[in-house]
Design a protein around this motif. Structure first.
Motif, PDB file in Angstrom:
ATOM      1  N   ALA A  57      -1.870   4.984   1.545  1.00  0.00           N
ATOM      2  CA  ALA A  57      -2.102   5.456   2.920  1.00  0.00           C
ATOM      3  C   ALA A  57      -2.970   4.511   3.744  1.00  0.00           C
ATOM      4  O   ALA A  57      -4.135   4.815   4.027  1.00  0.00           O
ATOM      5  CB  ALA A  57      -2.710   6.856   2.926  1.00  0.00           C
ATOM      6  N   PRO A  58      -2.456   3.347   4.142  1.00  0.00           N
ATOM      7  CA  PRO A  58      -3.260   2.395   4.916  1.00  0.00           C
ATOM      8  C   PRO A  58      -3.523   2.883   6.333  1.00  0.00           C
ATOM      9  O   PRO A  58      -2.787   3.726   6.862  1.00  0.00           O
ATOM     10  CB  PRO A  58      -2.372   1.139   4.942  1.00  0.00           C
ATOM     11  CG  PRO A  58      -0.979   1.677   4.843  1.00  0.00           C
ATOM     12  CD  PRO A  58      -1.081   2.871   3.929  1.00  0.00           C
ATOM     13  N   ALA A  82       0.827  -1.205   0.000  1.00  0.00           N
ATOM     14  CA  ALA A  82       0.000   0.000   0.000  1.00  0.00           C
ATOM     15  C   ALA A  82       0.864   1.259   0.000  1.00  0.00           C
ATOM     16  O   ALA A  82       0.595   2.222  -0.737  1.00  0.00           O
ATOM     17  CB  ALA A  82      -0.932  -0.006   1.204  1.00  0.00           C
ATOM     18  N   LEU A  83       1.895   1.255   0.817  1.00  0.00           N
ATOM     19  CA  LEU A  83       2.781   2.422   0.890  1.00  0.00           C
ATOM     20  C   LEU A  83       3.505   2.642  -0.434  1.00  0.00           C
ATOM     21  O   LEU A  83       3.726   3.787  -0.847  1.00  0.00           O
ATOM     22  CB  LEU A  83       3.780   2.246   2.035  1.00  0.00           C
ATOM     23  CG  LEU A  83       3.167   2.276   3.443  1.00  0.00           C
ATOM     24  CD1 LEU A  83       4.202   1.897   4.492  1.00  0.00           C
ATOM     25  CD2 LEU A  83       2.566   3.641   3.744  1.00  0.00           C
ATOM     26  N   GLU A  84       3.866   1.554  -1.104  1.00  0.00           N
ATOM     27  CA  GLU A  84       4.496   1.678  -2.416  1.00  0.00           C
ATOM     28  C   GLU A  84       3.552   2.354  -3.409  1.00  0.00           C
ATOM     29  O   GLU A  84       3.995   3.120  -4.275  1.00  0.00           O
ATOM     30  CB  GLU A  84       4.898   0.297  -2.939  1.00  0.00           C
ATOM     31  CG  GLU A  84       6.044  -0.353  -2.181  1.00  0.00           C
ATOM     32  CD  GLU A  84       6.290  -1.776  -2.644  1.00  0.00           C
ATOM     33  OE1 GLU A  84       5.596  -2.232  -3.586  1.00  0.00           O
ATOM     34  OE2 GLU A  84       7.175  -2.442  -2.079  1.00  0.00           O
ATOM     35  N   SER A  99      -6.628  -4.066  -7.458  1.00  0.00           N
ATOM     36  CA  SER A  99      -5.820  -5.216  -7.868  1.00  0.00           C
ATOM     37  C   SER A  99      -4.881  -5.638  -6.738  1.00  0.00           C
ATOM     38  O   SER A  99      -4.721  -6.840  -6.458  1.00  0.00           O
ATOM     39  CB  SER A  99      -5.022  -4.863  -9.124  1.00  0.00           C
ATOM     40  OG  SER A  99      -4.195  -5.938  -9.513  1.00  0.00           O
ATOM     41  N   ALA A 100      -4.271  -4.653  -6.083  1.00  0.00           N
ATOM     42  CA  ALA A 100      -3.382  -4.961  -4.959  1.00  0.00           C
ATOM     43  C   ALA A 100      -4.155  -5.595  -3.817  1.00  0.00           C
ATOM     44  O   ALA A 100      -3.672  -6.526  -3.155  1.00  0.00           O
ATOM     45  CB  ALA A 100      -2.680  -3.681  -4.482  1.00  0.00           C
ATOM     46  N   ALA A 101      -5.371  -5.104  -3.563  1.00  0.00           N
ATOM     47  CA  ALA A 101      -6.190  -5.672  -2.494  1.00  0.00           C
ATOM     48  C   ALA A 101      -6.583  -7.107  -2.799  1.00  0.00           C
ATOM     49  O   ALA A 101      -6.562  -7.969  -1.912  1.00  0.00           O
ATOM     50  CB  ALA A 101      -7.435  -4.805  -2.283  1.00  0.00           C
ATOM     51  N   THR A 113     -10.920   1.169  -0.692  1.00  0.00           N
ATOM     52  CA  THR A 113     -10.237  -0.109  -0.510  1.00  0.00           C
ATOM     53  C   THR A 113      -8.781   0.071  -0.131  1.00  0.00           C
ATOM     54  O   THR A 113      -8.220  -0.722   0.632  1.00  0.00           O
ATOM     55  CB  THR A 113     -10.310  -0.931  -1.822  1.00  0.00           C
ATOM     56  OG1 THR A 113     -11.665  -1.009  -2.237  1.00  0.00           O
ATOM     57  CG2 THR A 113      -9.730  -2.310  -1.650  1.00  0.00           C
ATOM     58  N   GLY A 114      -8.155   1.138  -0.678  1.00  0.00           N
ATOM     59  CA  GLY A 114      -6.717   1.249  -0.527  1.00  0.00           C
ATOM     60  C   GLY A 114      -6.066   0.048  -1.193  1.00  0.00           C
ATOM     61  O   GLY A 114      -6.425  -0.334  -2.298  1.00  0.00           O
ATOM     62  N   ALA A 115      -5.150  -0.592  -0.503  1.00  0.00           N
ATOM     63  CA  ALA A 115      -4.535  -1.819  -1.020  1.00  0.00           C
ATOM     64  C   ALA A 115      -4.935  -3.023  -0.180  1.00  0.00           C
ATOM     65  O   ALA A 115      -4.248  -4.030  -0.178  1.00  0.00           O
ATOM     66  CB  ALA A 115      -3.021  -1.675  -1.087  1.00  0.00           C
ATOM     67  N   GLY A 116      -6.032  -2.882   0.566  1.00  0.00           N
ATOM     68  CA  GLY A 116      -6.586  -4.031   1.271  1.00  0.00           C
ATOM     69  C   GLY A 116      -6.310  -4.111   2.756  1.00  0.00           C
ATOM     70  O   GLY A 116      -6.801  -5.028   3.420  1.00  0.00           O
TER      71      GLY A 116
END
Length: 213
Positions: free
Chosen positions: A34-35, A28-30, A90-92, A61-64
């Motif tokens: 902002a998780p 997420a940080l990549e 997609s990341a999530a 969603t962010g990255a999950g």
């Protein structure tokens, strides 16, 4: 260091995050997604567990990361998560695969929440998490309160706006939106509200049950 700062720092430091969520956080940080912090994640996990949640909506969603925390507390739940960024979704999806969450437990919707939420069934969800478009947070919370069942809970992380809500001089749109949301819901007779200052802050709003019938 003041007492509140020391307590908040301690709470952050003792929060234990599962490895699969830590990996999702790094991704997420990549992506610049902002998780939520581990301290806030553990709180939303507890609320999902205490709610015996079976149906959850996540706005943003962010990255999950936040979705994984919710599912950690409610492993039998089905999560519907909405985001306008296909790369984040997609990341999530990959994070959920890595966490061995069955595909049937998660539904990923690409689109703006303002377009998706009006089409969702009211009083059908146990928990709604709102973590997208800060300037539209009041609109999204109104939708969330419509979507949750009586006794359901709407969660709003990041509600302290980086310390801005407590600074009366701050008048930018994001800070004003969060400040108004906190003040209006604390005065509402339709919900029970609580504000946690751990991590980036978490507003918890539980709708009242009707015991008259």
């Amino acid at each position: 260091m003041g007492e509140h700062t020391a307590n908040a720092r301690f709470a952050d430091e003792v929060s234990v995050e599962p490895d699969y969520i830590t990996r999702a956080r790094a991704h997420a940080l990549e992506l610049g997604a902002a998780p939520v912090s581990a301290a806030v994640g553990s709180q939303i996990s507890v609320i999902a567990a205490a709610s015996n949640a079976l149906n959850i909506v996540e706005i943003g969603t962010g990255a999950g990361v936040s979705g994984l925390w919710l599912m950690r507390g409610a492993p039998r739940a089905t999560l519907t998560t909405i985001d306008s960024e296909p790369e984040h979704l997609s990341a999530a999806r990959q994070a959920f695969i890595d966490a061995k969450i069955p595909p049937a437990r998660a539904r990923f919707i690409t689109g703006r929440a303002s377009s998706v939420l009006p089409r969702m069934n009211e009083a059908s969800y146990d928990v709604v998490l709102v973590d997208a478009d800060p300037e539209a947070v009041i609109e999204y919370v109104e939708h969330g309160l419509r979507l949750v069942r009586p006794g359901g809970t709407v969660l709003v992380p990041r509600v302290l706006a980086g310390g801005g809500v407590s600074d009366p001089v701050r008048r930018d749109p994001t800070t004003v939106a969060y400040r108004s949301l906190i003040q209006e819901t604390q005065a509402s007779l339709a919900v029970i509200g609580a504000l946690s200052i751990v991590g980036e802050g978490l507003l918890q709003l539980t709708t009242l049950r009707d015991y008259s019938s």
